[in-house]
Design an enzyme around this catalytic site. Structure first.
Site, PDB file in Angstrom:
ATOM      1  N   GLU A 264     -17.025  12.016 -31.837  1.00 29.23           N
ATOM      2  CA  GLU A 264     -15.703  12.618 -32.038  1.00 29.23           C
ATOM      3  C   GLU A 264     -15.442  12.753 -33.526  1.00 29.23           C
ATOM      4  O   GLU A 264     -15.747  11.840 -34.296  1.00 29.23           O
ATOM      5  CB  GLU A 264     -14.576  11.734 -31.481  1.00 29.23           C
ATOM      6  CG  GLU A 264     -14.460  11.610 -29.997  1.00 29.23           C
ATOM      7  CD  GLU A 264     -13.286  10.703 -29.626  1.00 29.23           C
ATOM      8  OE1 GLU A 264     -12.251  10.726 -30.335  1.00 29.23           O
ATOM      9  OE2 GLU A 264     -13.409   9.964 -28.643  1.00 29.23           O
ATOM     10  N   GLU A 318      -3.531  19.069 -25.623  1.00 31.26           N
ATOM     11  CA  GLU A 318      -3.266  18.422 -24.331  1.00 31.26           C
ATOM     12  C   GLU A 318      -1.830  17.899 -24.321  1.00 31.26           C
ATOM     13  O   GLU A 318      -1.523  16.918 -24.992  1.00 31.26           O
ATOM     14  CB  GLU A 318      -4.268  17.290 -24.099  1.00 31.26           C
ATOM     15  CG  GLU A 318      -5.714  17.760 -24.061  1.00 31.26           C
ATOM     16  CD  GLU A 318      -6.695  16.612 -24.058  1.00 31.26           C
ATOM     17  OE1 GLU A 318      -6.777  15.896 -23.036  1.00 31.26           O
ATOM     18  OE2 GLU A 318      -7.374  16.408 -25.083  1.00 31.26           O
ATOM     19  N   LYS A 321      -0.768  13.953 -23.383  1.00 31.76           N
ATOM     20  CA  LYS A 321      -1.287  12.766 -24.051  1.00 31.76           C
ATOM     21  C   LYS A 321      -0.135  11.912 -24.553  1.00 31.76           C
ATOM     22  O   LYS A 321       0.914  12.420 -24.956  1.00 31.76           O
ATOM     23  CB  LYS A 321      -2.194  13.168 -25.218  1.00 31.76           C
ATOM     24  CG  LYS A 321      -3.499  13.809 -24.784  1.00 31.76           C
ATOM     25  CD  LYS A 321      -4.517  13.835 -25.904  1.00 31.76           C
ATOM     26  CE  LYS A 321      -5.089  12.461 -26.134  1.00 31.76           C
ATOM     27  NZ  LYS A 321      -6.192  12.467 -27.114  1.00 31.76           N
ATOM     28  N   GLU A 327      -1.130  13.652 -31.472  1.00 30.20           N
ATOM     29  CA  GLU A 327      -2.103  13.363 -30.419  1.00 30.20           C
ATOM     30  C   GLU A 327      -2.258  14.534 -29.455  1.00 30.20           C
ATOM     31  O   GLU A 327      -3.314  14.706 -28.851  1.00 30.20           O
ATOM     32  CB  GLU A 327      -1.685  12.111 -29.646  1.00 30.20           C
ATOM     33  CG  GLU A 327      -2.068  10.817 -30.301  1.00 30.20           C
ATOM     34  CD  GLU A 327      -3.576  10.611 -30.337  1.00 30.20           C
ATOM     35  OE1 GLU A 327      -4.202  10.571 -29.265  1.00 30.20           O
ATOM     36  OE2 GLU A 327      -4.124  10.511 -31.449  1.00 30.20           O
TER      37      GLU A 327
END
Length: 461
Positions: A264, A318, A321, A327
């Site tokens: 990541e 997203e 999250k 985030e």
């Protein structure tokens, strides 16, 4: 082999070399983390088709073994890395359980779906309780045995680490793994990875080390660099510095030959008022610089001419999250497949890195703390008790003094998870050097210039 018989040894040599180079190029490429914590995301079949037809991405990493995703990527030619949930780790030390897990989650999809890695948990050393850390290497070994017994020995087993595994990273020459994890967990893990030709997977995030003074250094922008006087190397970006810190730490244990894969790395394009680093230009600069660096094949100062298989975080924004706005905004794409910004990964594109225009949001004024003023690390209001308990467990397991929040301690009351975690997180931040990245705790903490303490204790309701 018939082809080789019809040609001279000279031609045969170059034929073999070309095959090896094709394999090398196929294995080392740009990938993306495909998270699914959103209620507006497209179905997996559309995602797989989009990646295959519209982008140059040839591998994805997912955080579970979602059967719909595994089916969607069948026969696409795209590699898929899957993740065993952290909670399964103690079960996987049993070979019968590991065989059943493989039969249920891997065999129905492989080889139509090109599963290349199985990650046993995610950032276990950083966030996992002690029983998961104690069983991690054994679970990896047992799962490898289960795969081989099932005829799936081509799938490699690894796990992803946050850079909390490092005791220090600057300068890279002095980097080393944290005592307690180095010889007890990481050395036997690296030995297993060497024996099985599997990679050591790490998650380097210059994003967490950002400060205004280091902005250009973190974002692949021109800067004067940082000199490591012990290796006599100059670093022009934080990414190289973090990778070389990992490499040096591996070498100190005798495992500098094990391949490194980047599980990541990424940058948020939008964040809260207290996260001014989160902008589209910054995200485009970092991820675009990452792609340019990968394509250059330049490597790092201590690992020249090496291409690192890299998974950018993340494919989509997203919206479900937890944590701050940042985030939810690490994605390269919005759920409708429109690009948040361009980093040169679209098929037929120019390869240039240009932000995609989005409606401008007014930037609230951010009060600057006074120079030399004190700072504290405190939980975000959005942080859950479960996340804070994990933070508390982590800090206290690393040898920091948690006696004041034990029963009878001067900071035991109020006896709540939030109050105890507040104390522990701030102790960690202060002792580790008050770097911004020391107050992240997976985005559950924030630095404040407003004194939340009462004497030596931190009291938060």
């Amino acid at each position: 082999m018939e082809v080789l018989k019809k040609h001279s040894p000279f031609c045969a040599f170059f034929f073999i070399v070309s095959i090896v180079l094709q394999h090398f190029n196929a294995v080392h490429s740009i990938g993306v983390n495909y998270g699914t914590l959103g209620d507006n995301l497209p179905p997996p079949a559309q995602v797989a088709q989009f990646i295959k037809d519209k982008t140059i991405i040839d591998r994805v990493k997912i955080f579970d073994v979602n059967p719909d995703i595994l089916r969607a990527f069948a026969n696409t030619g795209i590699f898929v890395s899957v993740t065993v949930p952290n909670g399964e780790i103690p079960n996987l030390i049993n070979i019968r359980y590991a065989r059943r897990w493989v039969d249920a989650n891997i065999k129905p999809f492989y080889p139509q779906t090109k599963i290349n890695y199985i990650l046993v948990g995610n950032e276990v050393l950083h966030w996992g309780p002690q029983n998961l850390r104690d069983n991690l290497v054994a679970a990896m070994k047992t799962l490898h045995r289960a795969l081989r017994r099932s005829g799936l020995g081509g799938i490699r087993v690894t796990t992803a680490h946050s850079l909390a595994i490092l005791e220090s990273s600057q300068p890279p020459s002095l980097a080393k793994f944290r005592p307690g994890w180095d010889k007890a967990v990481l050395a036997p893990m690296l030995q297993f990875l060497r024996e099985t030709k599997s990679p050591f997977m790490v998650n380097p995030y210059p994003y967490f080390g950002y400060s205004p003074a280091l902005a250009n250094f973190a974002l692949f922008r021109p800067n004067k660099g940082i000199y490591d006087r012990f290796t006599r190397r100059t670093y022009t970006n934080m990414f190289d510095m973090l990778l070389d810190a990992v490499y040096i730490s591996m070498k100190k244990l005798g495992y500098g030959d094990v391949e490194i894969v980047l599980g990541e790395t990424g940058w948020a394009s939008q964040g809260e008022v207290y996260e001014p680093k989160c902008t589209v230009p910054n995200a485009a600069s970092y991820n675009g610089g990452l792609v340019r660096k990968y394509n250059s094949g330049q490597g790092t100062p201590l690992m020249p001419r090496r291409k690192f298989e890299t998974y950018i975080f993340a494919l989509f924004n997203e919206n479900q999250k937890s944590g701050s706005l940042a985030e939810r905004n690490f994605g390269l794409f919005r759920p409708d497949f429109s690009a948040v910004y361009d980093i040169g990964i679209m098929r037929g594109g120019s390869g240039t890195v240009q932000p995609v225009p989005t409606p401008a949001l007014p930037a609230p004024a951010v009060p600057k703390p006074k120079q030399g003023g004190k700072k504290w690390c405190v939980p975000k209001t959005s942080a859950t008790d479960a996340a804070l308990q994990a933070n508390l467990d982590y800090v206290c397991s690393q040898g920091f003094d948690c006696k004041p929040i034990q029963p009878g301690g001067v900071c035991f009351n109020p006896n709540t998870v939030r109050a105890h975690a507040s104390y522990a997180m701030n102790v960690y931040y202060q002792k580790e050097g008050r770097n911004d990245f020391d107050c992240d705790f997976r985005n559950t903490a924030v630095i404040t210039a407003s004194d939340p303490s009462n004497g030596s204790c931190i009291y938060l309701s």
